[in-house]
Motif scaffolding. Structure first.
Motif, mmCIF file in Angstrom:
data_model
loop_
_atom_site.group_PDB
_atom_site.id
_atom_site.type_symbol
_atom_site.label_atom_id
_atom_site.label_comp_id
_atom_site.label_asym_id
_atom_site.label_seq_id
_atom_site.Cartn_x
_atom_site.Cartn_y
_atom_site.Cartn_z
ATOM 1 N N ASP A 68 0.819 -1.213 0.000
ATOM 2 C CA ASP A 68 0.000 0.000 0.000
ATOM 3 C C ASP A 68 0.853 1.263 0.000
ATOM 4 N N ALA A 149 -1.722 -1.815 -5.775
ATOM 5 C CA ALA A 149 -1.529 -0.512 -5.138
ATOM 6 C C ALA A 149 -1.946 0.624 -6.052
ATOM 7 N N GLY A 159 -5.780 0.107 1.269
ATOM 8 C CA GLY A 159 -4.955 -0.929 1.863
ATOM 9 C C GLY A 159 -5.718 -2.189 2.204
#
Length: 220
Positions: A68, A149, A159
């Motif tokens: 993330d 991501a 996330g």
């Protein structure tokens, strides 16, 4: 090429200033692998049989922790908007960040592998197979993590969503990675390692384009 290397160096310097992230990654990888022997018990044959799955599940979970942060920091401070208008194509920027990401997530796992091998009771042959499989397979995990991501960079809880996208893509890596330990069948290990290498090369070649497209869409 200088701009590409500058981005790699920038990401490495920023990450090393926060050295706790790398330490957390390695500790998580080792702790997940160490907990399994306590759960299985003193049955060493069973533990040796489960070792490939333990190693690769630990590696996947450890890398998911850091995916993330690959683009989110740049997205929040405005650096990503600057990269979109830079002379260097966005695909090359993503490729540079992907190289730095693997150096910060994949390489530490390989370095920490002797500790896990000691806890799992791996012999020398299976230890080197584990090192080779991680070296060939973690680039694919990093590439899939970059795609996840990039797709979720604009989401407030990206996330939590990114692992849901990354896990199905990572299944072939886990299968071939565990298959690299199959020394019982002649050529089983070499075939699995070749498939891992091919999968990593393909994912590294395609991931910058897919991630760059997702980043462009998130900026619109």
């Amino acid at each position: 090429m200088k701009a590409f290397l500058a981005i790699v160096s920038r990401d490495l310097r920023l990450a090393l200033r926060q050295g706790g992230d790398i330490l957390t990654l390695v500790l998580f990888f080792v702790i997940v692998g160490v907990l399994m022997p306590f759960a299985v018990g003193p049955d060493r044959p069973l533990l040796a049989q489960l070792a490939p799955a333990i190693i690769w599940v630990a590696a996947l979970l450890a890398q998911l922790l850091s995916n993330d942060r690959l683009f989110r920091t740049d997205f929040e401070d405005g650096s990503l908007a600057v990269f979109r208008h830079a002379a260097l194509p966005l695909e090359a920027v993503v490729a540079a960040k992907l190289v730095a990401h693997w150096l910060l997530t994949g390489l530490p796992l390989i370095v920490a592998m002797p500790i896990l091998a000691l806890m799992l009771g791996l012999d020398a042959e299976r230890f080197w197979l584990a090192v080779a499989s991680l070296g060939l397979g973690t680039p694919a995990l990093a590439a899939f993590g970059a795609i996840g991501a990039a797709v979720t960079v604009g989401l407030k809880r990206g996330g939590l969503v990114a692992p849901v996208l990354v896990l199905p893509l990572s299944l072939p890596v886990l299968i071939f990675g565990a298959g690299a330990f199959d020394v019982a069948r002649l050529g089983g290990s070499s075939q699995a390692l070749l498939l891992l290498a091919a999968l990593s090369l393909l994912s590294i070649a395609l991931a910058p384009f897919a991630a760059a497209l997702a980043l462009r869409i998130s900026g619109e």
